[in-house]
Design a protein around this motif. Structure first.
Motif, mmCIF file in Angstrom:
data_model
loop_
_atom_site.group_PDB
_atom_site.id
_atom_site.type_symbol
_atom_site.label_atom_id
_atom_site.label_comp_id
_atom_site.label_asym_id
_atom_site.label_seq_id
_atom_site.Cartn_x
_atom_site.Cartn_y
_atom_site.Cartn_z
ATOM 1 N N GLY A 184 6.107 -7.768 -30.150
ATOM 2 C CA GLY A 184 5.512 -8.009 -28.850
ATOM 3 C C GLY A 184 4.460 -9.092 -28.739
ATOM 4 N N THR A 185 3.763 -9.054 -27.603
ATOM 5 C CA THR A 185 2.830 -10.107 -27.215
ATOM 6 C C THR A 185 1.643 -10.200 -28.160
ATOM 7 O OG1 THR A 185 3.500 -9.705 -24.920
ATOM 8 C CG2 THR A 185 1.516 -11.024 -25.261
ATOM 9 N N GLY A 186 1.128 -9.055 -28.600
ATOM 10 C CA GLY A 186 -0.019 -9.083 -29.506
ATOM 11 C C GLY A 186 0.279 -9.852 -30.779
ATOM 12 N N HIS A 187 1.492 -9.715 -31.290
ATOM 13 C CA HIS A 187 1.893 -10.456 -32.482
ATOM 14 C C HIS A 187 1.986 -11.953 -32.181
ATOM 15 C CE1 HIS A 187 4.818 -10.618 -36.186
ATOM 16 N NE2 HIS A 187 3.705 -11.289 -36.384
ATOM 17 N N MET A 188 2.475 -12.292 -30.986
ATOM 18 C CA MET A 188 2.571 -13.712 -30.625
ATOM 19 C C MET A 188 1.200 -14.356 -30.471
ATOM 20 S SD MET A 188 5.886 -14.192 -28.147
ATOM 21 C CE MET A 188 5.734 -12.708 -27.159
ATOM 22 N N VAL A 189 0.215 -13.599 -30.006
ATOM 23 C CA VAL A 189 -1.155 -14.125 -29.953
ATOM 24 C C VAL A 189 -1.589 -14.565 -31.347
ATOM 25 C CG1 VAL A 189 -3.579 -13.514 -29.577
ATOM 26 C CG2 VAL A 189 -1.857 -12.804 -27.908
ATOM 27 N N GLN A 190 -1.344 -13.710 -32.329
ATOM 28 C CA GLN A 190 -1.692 -14.041 -33.715
ATOM 29 C C GLN A 190 -0.900 -15.250 -34.207
ATOM 30 O OE1 GLN A 190 -0.985 -10.423 -35.904
ATOM 31 N NE2 GLN A 190 -2.664 -9.319 -34.919
ATOM 32 N N ALA A 191 0.383 -15.316 -33.831
ATOM 33 C CA ALA A 191 1.232 -16.424 -34.269
ATOM 34 C C ALA A 191 0.783 -17.755 -33.667
ATOM 35 C CB ALA A 191 2.682 -16.143 -33.887
ATOM 36 N N LEU A 192 0.365 -17.749 -32.420
ATOM 37 C CA LEU A 192 -0.166 -18.961 -31.792
ATOM 38 C C LEU A 192 -1.412 -19.438 -32.524
ATOM 39 C CD1 LEU A 192 0.373 -17.872 -28.110
ATOM 40 C CD2 LEU A 192 1.148 -20.083 -28.998
ATOM 41 N N GLN A 193 -2.295 -18.514 -32.823
ATOM 42 C CA GLN A 193 -3.543 -18.877 -33.488
ATOM 43 C C GLN A 193 -3.306 -19.333 -34.926
ATOM 44 O OE1 GLN A 193 -5.512 -15.077 -32.514
ATOM 45 N NE2 GLN A 193 -6.990 -16.252 -31.310
ATOM 46 N N ALA A 194 -2.245 -18.831 -35.535
ATOM 47 C CA ALA A 194 -1.923 -19.215 -36.914
ATOM 48 C C ALA A 194 -1.088 -20.490 -36.984
ATOM 49 C CB ALA A 194 -1.183 -18.069 -37.610
ATOM 50 N N LEU A 221 3.983 -10.731 -22.203
ATOM 51 C CA LEU A 221 3.472 -9.917 -21.113
ATOM 52 C C LEU A 221 2.131 -10.430 -20.598
ATOM 53 C CD1 LEU A 221 4.419 -6.410 -22.507
ATOM 54 C CD2 LEU A 221 5.581 -7.714 -20.718
ATOM 55 N N THR A 222 2.005 -10.443 -19.293
ATOM 56 C CA THR A 222 0.804 -10.942 -18.628
ATOM 57 C C THR A 222 -0.454 -10.293 -19.195
ATOM 58 O OG1 THR A 222 2.070 -11.279 -16.593
ATOM 59 C CG2 THR A 222 -0.327 -11.178 -16.383
ATOM 60 N N GLU A 223 -0.462 -8.963 -19.294
ATOM 61 C CA GLU A 223 -1.666 -8.259 -19.713
ATOM 62 C C GLU A 223 -2.073 -8.598 -21.141
ATOM 63 O OE1 GLU A 223 1.800 -5.226 -19.676
ATOM 64 O OE2 GLU A 223 1.086 -6.908 -18.460
ATOM 65 N N GLY A 224 -1.089 -8.840 -22.006
ATOM 66 C CA GLY A 224 -1.421 -9.206 -23.389
ATOM 67 C C GLY A 224 -2.084 -10.562 -23.481
ATOM 68 N N TRP A 225 -1.533 -11.553 -22.748
ATOM 69 C CA TRP A 225 -2.135 -12.889 -22.753
ATOM 70 C C TRP A 225 -3.542 -12.871 -22.160
ATOM 71 C CZ3 TRP A 225 0.729 -14.779 -26.101
ATOM 72 C CH2 TRP A 225 2.109 -14.953 -26.000
ATOM 73 N N ILE A 226 -3.697 -12.229 -20.999
ATOM 74 C CA ILE A 226 -4.993 -12.238 -20.315
ATOM 75 C C ILE A 226 -6.045 -11.478 -21.120
ATOM 76 C CG2 ILE A 226 -6.230 -11.644 -18.195
ATOM 77 C CD1 ILE A 226 -4.146 -13.960 -18.001
ATOM 78 N N ALA A 227 -5.646 -10.381 -21.745
ATOM 79 C CA ALA A 227 -6.585 -9.644 -22.590
ATOM 80 C C ALA A 227 -7.085 -10.519 -23.743
ATOM 81 C CB ALA A 227 -5.929 -8.381 -23.139
ATOM 82 N N ALA A 228 -6.177 -11.243 -24.381
ATOM 83 C CA ALA A 228 -6.566 -12.111 -25.502
ATOM 84 C C ALA A 228 -7.481 -13.241 -25.039
ATOM 85 C CB ALA A 228 -5.326 -12.673 -26.179
ATOM 86 N N ALA A 284 -11.520 -13.610 -25.983
ATOM 87 C CA ALA A 284 -11.991 -14.837 -26.636
ATOM 88 C C ALA A 284 -13.205 -15.404 -25.896
ATOM 89 C CB ALA A 284 -10.869 -15.862 -26.690
ATOM 90 N N GLN A 285 -13.162 -15.357 -24.577
ATOM 91 C CA GLN A 285 -14.303 -15.849 -23.790
ATOM 92 C C GLN A 285 -15.572 -15.062 -24.082
ATOM 93 O OE1 GLN A 285 -13.871 -16.319 -19.568
ATOM 94 N NE2 GLN A 285 -11.874 -17.298 -19.723
ATOM 95 N N THR A 286 -15.450 -13.752 -24.146
ATOM 96 C CA THR A 286 -16.644 -12.926 -24.338
ATOM 97 C C THR A 286 -17.242 -13.079 -25.732
ATOM 98 O OG1 THR A 286 -15.286 -11.003 -24.955
ATOM 99 C CG2 THR A 286 -15.883 -11.240 -22.633
ATOM 100 N N SER A 333 -2.096 -5.648 -27.584
ATOM 101 C CA SER A 333 -0.738 -5.830 -27.072
ATOM 102 C C SER A 333 -0.610 -5.167 -25.708
ATOM 103 C CB SER A 333 0.271 -5.222 -28.037
ATOM 104 O OG SER A 333 0.102 -3.811 -28.069
ATOM 105 N N GLY A 334 0.536 -5.403 -25.038
ATOM 106 C CA GLY A 334 0.771 -4.754 -23.765
ATOM 107 C C GLY A 334 0.759 -3.242 -23.870
#
Length: 310
Positions: free
Chosen positions: A37-47, A56-63, A67-69, A117-118
């Motif tokens: 899922g999306t949480g894994h893709m967040v890690q893959a983008l950063q790596a 999923l919208t919620e996974g991207w926006i949460a990440a 990061a902003q905070t 993740s979502g």
């Protein structure tokens, strides 16, 4: 940056237009599956393992919000809207577990693919809807159990490693039908369900020309190929049903039922600022995001700007 862009995606029914874009319209990218899922893709983008993600919208926006905070650069922004309809998250437990509804889930063990993740985020949206979030308490409404894959989640609710989990309805349905897991409820996302993100390197630097594209030519080409895949999907529903029911984990009947519920974007380029703001609002209320979060800075291309270069 590699010569061929790499797209991370979830290998479920929603990925069918991506398959068509690659098969029929020379999508200028490699498709890399991320079943967890999306949480894994967040890690893959950063790596640096992928350049673009469809998730999923919620996974991207949460990440992006987290990061902003923490004053960190997550390395990507939202550039496109893939699916316009909300997602139905089915809530599942073990086939023989004595859990018969959502009301008894407070304080239980919630299985998720990954934190962020979502499946994680929507648990807290559910808790907010149920009134289980206490701003005066440091206690979470659930014990979170990260389990990586859908298969692990199904096993976990049957061996009591977790008490329940949330996953997309039609992906879960086959396992209700065969008696592997039990459905105890559902929750819909309060936003359009799938977005496209891209690494910052694929966003053009600011220009003195206000009408210039904010995306690099290779990303523009990629998004237009996805548009062609979506149009092919809509014009060739029988081909879609055959692909979903033979190459993915769905029955033909479920594939046809899903087609009645989903609406892909006619033009995937750009994202509505209001949708991002709504997602931030709900995630903040649910306790997923904390502190001030700037929705505008998450967006690599507004839909209003995308219209200028259609």
């Amino acid at each position: 940056m590699s010569e061929t862009l790499r797209i991370g995606f979830v290998p479920e029914h929603f990925s069918t237009p991506l398959h068509f874009a690659q098969k029929h319209y020379a999508l200028s990218a490699s498709l890399l599956p991320y079943p967890s899922g999306t949480g894994h893709m967040v890690q893959a983008l950063q790596a640096g393992e992928i350049d673009v993600g469809v998730g999923l919208t919620e996974g991207w926006i949460a990440a992006l919000g987290k990061a902003q905070t923490t004053s960190t650069d997550v390395g990507f922004k939202v550039v496109g809207t893939y699916v316009e309809t909300p997602l139905c998250w089915a809530i599942s437990t073990g086939a023989k577990r004595r859990i018969d509804g959502v009301g008894g889930l407070k304080g239980k063990k919630m299985g998720v693919s990954r934190v962020g993740s979502g499946s994680y985020v929507m648990g807290f949206v559910l808790a907010d809807q149920q009134g289980w979030l206490d701003p005066t308490s440091s206690s979470a409404p659930f014990e979170v159990v990260p389990l990586n894959t859908f298969a692990n989640l199904r096993l976990a609710v049957n061996d009591s490693t977790a008490d329940f989990f949330m996953w997309e309805h039609f992906t879960s349905k086959r396992y209700y039908d065969n008696g592997s897991i039990k459905r105890i409820g559902e929750i819909y996302t309060p936003w359009s369900s799938w977005k496209i993100v891209a690494k910052n390197i694929l966003l053009s630097s600011s220009s003195s020309d206000p009408n210039s594209s904010k995306l690099t030519p290779e990303l523009e080409e990629l998004l237009e190929s996805i548009n062609k895949g979506v149009r092919h999907f809509e014009a060739n529903q029988e081909e879609a049903v055959k692909y979903i029911s033979t190459e993915l984990d769905y029955s033909e009947d479920d594939a046809r039922e899903w087609l009645k519920t989903v609406r892909f974007s006619q033009d995937v380029r750009g994202v509505d600022k209001g949708v991002v703001e709504k997602t931030v609002e709900v995630l903040t209320k649910a306790g997923v995001l904390e502190g001030a979060v700037d929705a505008k800075s998450m967006i690599g291309l507004n839909r209003s700007e995308a219209v200028k270069w259609i």
